[in-house]
Design a protein around this motif. Structure first.
Motif, PDB file in Angstrom:
ATOM      1  N   PHE A  65       3.046   8.476   5.055  1.00  0.00           N
ATOM      2  CA  PHE A  65       4.170   9.368   4.941  1.00  0.00           C
ATOM      3  C   PHE A  65       3.973  10.310   3.908  1.00  0.00           C
ATOM      4  O   PHE A  65       4.486  11.604   4.065  1.00  0.00           O
ATOM      5  CB  PHE A  65       5.334   8.535   4.427  1.00  0.00           C
ATOM      6  N   LEU A  66       3.270  10.045   2.752  1.00  0.00           N
ATOM      7  CA  LEU A  66       2.985  11.111   1.782  1.00  0.00           C
ATOM      8  C   LEU A  66       1.534  10.617   1.142  1.00  0.00           C
ATOM      9  O   LEU A  66       1.432   9.414   0.934  1.00  0.00           O
ATOM     10  CB  LEU A  66       4.256  10.844   0.772  1.00  0.00           C
ATOM     11  N   THR A  67       0.821  11.763   0.572  1.00  0.00           N
ATOM     12  CA  THR A  67      -0.316  11.436   0.113  1.00  0.00           C
ATOM     13  C   THR A  67      -0.220  12.309  -1.333  1.00  0.00           C
ATOM     14  O   THR A  67       0.044  13.444  -1.168  1.00  0.00           O
ATOM     15  CB  THR A  67      -1.528  11.983   0.829  1.00  0.00           C
ATOM     16  N   LEU A  68      -0.651  11.558  -2.468  1.00  0.00           N
ATOM     17  CA  LEU A  68      -0.830  12.211  -3.741  1.00  0.00           C
ATOM     18  C   LEU A  68      -2.198  12.283  -4.007  1.00  0.00           C
ATOM     19  O   LEU A  68      -3.022  11.432  -3.879  1.00  0.00           O
ATOM     20  CB  LEU A  68      -0.206  11.662  -4.831  1.00  0.00           C
ATOM     21  N   LEU A  69      -3.010  13.529  -4.142  1.00  0.00           N
ATOM     22  CA  LEU A  69      -4.218  13.774  -4.132  1.00  0.00           C
ATOM     23  C   LEU A  69      -4.652  14.200  -5.764  1.00  0.00           C
ATOM     24  O   LEU A  69      -4.061  15.539  -6.053  1.00  0.00           O
ATOM     25  CB  LEU A  69      -4.697  14.758  -3.554  1.00  0.00           C
ATOM     26  N   VAL A  96      -2.240  17.338  -5.546  1.00  0.00           N
ATOM     27  CA  VAL A  96      -1.835  17.994  -4.392  1.00  0.00           C
ATOM     28  C   VAL A  96      -1.027  17.322  -3.560  1.00  0.00           C
ATOM     29  O   VAL A  96      -1.517  16.006  -3.551  1.00  0.00           O
ATOM     30  CB  VAL A  96      -3.165  18.555  -3.810  1.00  0.00           C
ATOM     31  N   ILE A  97      -0.197  17.658  -3.056  1.00  0.00           N
ATOM     32  CA  ILE A  97       0.842  16.659  -2.229  1.00  0.00           C
ATOM     33  C   ILE A  97       0.892  17.097  -0.722  1.00  0.00           C
ATOM     34  O   ILE A  97       1.165  18.105  -0.636  1.00  0.00           O
ATOM     35  CB  ILE A  97       2.257  16.709  -2.903  1.00  0.00           C
ATOM     36  N   ASN A  98       0.611  16.003  -0.233  1.00  0.00           N
ATOM     37  CA  ASN A  98       0.431  16.199   1.341  1.00  0.00           C
ATOM     38  C   ASN A  98       1.335  15.401   2.183  1.00  0.00           C
ATOM     39  O   ASN A  98       1.494  14.420   1.961  1.00  0.00           O
ATOM     40  CB  ASN A  98      -0.875  15.878   1.799  1.00  0.00           C
ATOM     41  N   VAL A  99       2.035  16.022   3.177  1.00  0.00           N
ATOM     42  CA  VAL A  99       3.144  15.201   3.994  1.00  0.00           C
ATOM     43  C   VAL A  99       2.217  14.678   5.054  1.00  0.00           C
ATOM     44  O   VAL A  99       1.099  15.514   5.766  1.00  0.00           O
ATOM     45  CB  VAL A  99       3.933  16.321   4.536  1.00  0.00           C
ATOM     46  N   GLY A 100       2.339  13.519   5.421  1.00  0.00           N
ATOM     47  CA  GLY A 100       1.476  12.566   6.317  1.00  0.00           C
ATOM     48  C   GLY A 100       2.338  12.842   7.884  1.00  0.00           C
ATOM     49  O   GLY A 100       3.454  13.210   7.955  1.00  0.00           O
ATOM     50  N   ASP A 101       1.431  12.297   8.677  1.00  0.00           N
ATOM     51  CA  ASP A 101       2.060  12.246  10.324  1.00  0.00           C
ATOM     52  C   ASP A 101       3.343  11.496  10.283  1.00  0.00           C
ATOM     53  O   ASP A 101       4.176  11.980  10.905  1.00  0.00           O
ATOM     54  CB  ASP A 101       1.038  11.531  11.070  1.00  0.00           C
ATOM     55  N   LEU A 102       3.618  10.325   9.847  1.00  0.00           N
ATOM     56  CA  LEU A 102       4.355   9.580   9.760  1.00  0.00           C
ATOM     57  C   LEU A 102       5.870  10.233   9.207  1.00  0.00           C
ATOM     58  O   LEU A 102       6.843  10.147   9.856  1.00  0.00           O
ATOM     59  CB  LEU A 102       4.273   8.111   9.248  1.00  0.00           C
ATOM     60  N   MET A 103       5.825  10.982   8.194  1.00  0.00           N
ATOM     61  CA  MET A 103       6.771  11.758   7.559  1.00  0.00           C
ATOM     62  C   MET A 103       7.203  12.789   8.700  1.00  0.00           C
ATOM     63  O   MET A 103       8.369  13.065   9.009  1.00  0.00           O
ATOM     64  CB  MET A 103       6.509  12.589   6.342  1.00  0.00           C
ATOM     65  N   PHE A 111       9.572  18.217   8.416  1.00  0.00           N
ATOM     66  CA  PHE A 111       8.372  18.278   7.369  1.00  0.00           C
ATOM     67  C   PHE A 111       7.192  18.275   8.448  1.00  0.00           C
ATOM     68  O   PHE A 111       7.270  17.272   9.108  1.00  0.00           O
ATOM     69  CB  PHE A 111       8.344  17.229   6.524  1.00  0.00           C
ATOM     70  N   ILE A 112       6.170  19.051   8.141  1.00  0.00           N
ATOM     71  CA  ILE A 112       5.210  19.280   8.957  1.00  0.00           C
ATOM     72  C   ILE A 112       3.864  18.448   8.168  1.00  0.00           C
ATOM     73  O   ILE A 112       3.420  18.942   7.191  1.00  0.00           O
ATOM     74  CB  ILE A 112       4.895  20.639   9.295  1.00  0.00           C
ATOM     75  N   SER A 113       3.139  17.670   8.899  1.00  0.00           N
ATOM     76  CA  SER A 113       1.936  17.060   8.231  1.00  0.00           C
ATOM     77  C   SER A 113       0.914  18.184   7.955  1.00  0.00           C
ATOM     78  O   SER A 113       0.805  18.967   8.703  1.00  0.00           O
ATOM     79  CB  SER A 113       1.420  15.766   8.903  1.00  0.00           C
ATOM     80  N   VAL A 114       0.119  17.978   6.967  1.00  0.00           N
ATOM     81  CA  VAL A 114      -0.789  19.015   6.489  1.00  0.00           C
ATOM     82  C   VAL A 114      -2.097  18.564   7.044  1.00  0.00           C
ATOM     83  O   VAL A 114      -2.809  17.446   6.798  1.00  0.00           O
ATOM     84  CB  VAL A 114      -1.021  18.950   4.902  1.00  0.00           C
ATOM     85  N   GLU A 115      -2.896  19.427   7.821  1.00  0.00           N
ATOM     86  CA  GLU A 115      -4.188  19.454   8.382  1.00  0.00           C
ATOM     87  C   GLU A 115      -5.123  20.115   7.342  1.00  0.00           C
ATOM     88  O   GLU A 115      -4.704  21.248   6.861  1.00  0.00           O
ATOM     89  CB  GLU A 115      -4.342  20.257   9.735  1.00  0.00           C
ATOM     90  N   ARG A 116      -6.066  19.368   7.056  1.00  0.00           N
ATOM     91  CA  ARG A 116      -6.875  19.666   6.079  1.00  0.00           C
ATOM     92  C   ARG A 116      -8.569  19.394   6.160  1.00  0.00           C
ATOM     93  O   ARG A 116      -8.690  18.638   7.037  1.00  0.00           O
ATOM     94  CB  ARG A 116      -6.562  19.375   4.636  1.00  0.00           C
ATOM     95  N   ARG A 117      -9.392  19.953   5.562  1.00  0.00           N
ATOM     96  CA  ARG A 117     -10.606  19.264   5.565  1.00  0.00           C
ATOM     97  C   ARG A 117     -11.232  19.548   4.172  1.00  0.00           C
ATOM     98  O   ARG A 117     -10.663  20.319   3.257  1.00  0.00           O
ATOM     99  CB  ARG A 117     -11.908  20.318   6.580  1.00  0.00           C
TER     100      ARG A 117
END
Length: 187
Positions: A65-69, A96-103, A111-117
């Motif tokens: 749902f959400l990631t704190l990095l 860094v706060i990322n929205v995940g797929d389940l959110m 809310f759109i999940s964040v694609e990153r690398r």
């Protein structure tokens, strides 16, 4: 333990703010158990003598749902924005706060999940600590789908209901191929 407790407190507050941003009751996302589970994962990326020949972590989004990095000072994190990779420079004392797929799924794309690398780097090691909010490690048959209060004739559900376990199983089975797992759950 204190880091986990502080991460939970921050996550609870973020879920409250996100609920309000959606026009819902402050506790809506917490009442849905979005903040029920927290997993902490530490990442270690050693220095790479030829970073142009490899990738630290390939393109992906998180299945939570959400990631704190928490990043260190080395850098290398990039997010995909309008088909361009944008550096996310580390800032001391920040997360860094990322929205995940389940959110994305439960908010019906509000809310759109964040694609990153993560890019490999000559200097290092690079260390980061990620806190993932999801019920992944808890056996649950609870179904998650688009929040009913966000739906209307003009905004019908875009995803079918799924359990966290089913979503994660599909996410894991397809591998990190740079393609989102979300289309598999689209209606």
């Amino acid at each position: 333990m204190e880091y986990k407790e502080q991460g939970m407190r921050l996550g609870f507050r973020l879920f409250e703010l996100m609920s309000e941003a959606l026009g819902l009751n402050t506790n809506h996302l917490k009442d849905m158990d979005c903040a029920e589970g927290l997993s902490i994962l530490c990442h270690y990326y050693p220095a790479c003598p030829q970073p142009e020949l490899t990738m630290g972590t390939t393109k992906h989004a998180d299945h939570d749902f959400l990631t704190l990095l928490l990043q260190d000072q080395i850098g290398g994190l990039q997010v995909l924005h309008q088909d361009q990779w944008i550096d996310v420079p580390p800032m001391p004392g920040s997360l860094v706060i990322n929205v995940g797929d389940l959110m994305q799924l439960i908010t019906n794309d509000r809310f759109i999940s964040v694609e990153r690398r993560v890019l490999a780097n000559r200097i290092g090691p690079r260390v980061s600590v990620a806190c993932f909010f999801s019920t992944t490690v808890q056996p649950s048959i609870k179904l998650y789908g688009p929040i009913k209060e966000l739906l209307s004739e003009e905004n019908p559900p875009r995803y079918r209901e799924t359990t966290v376990r089913e979503y994660v199983a599909y996410f894991d089975s397809k591998g990190r191929d740079g393609v989102s797992a979300l289309p598999h759950f689209r209606i």
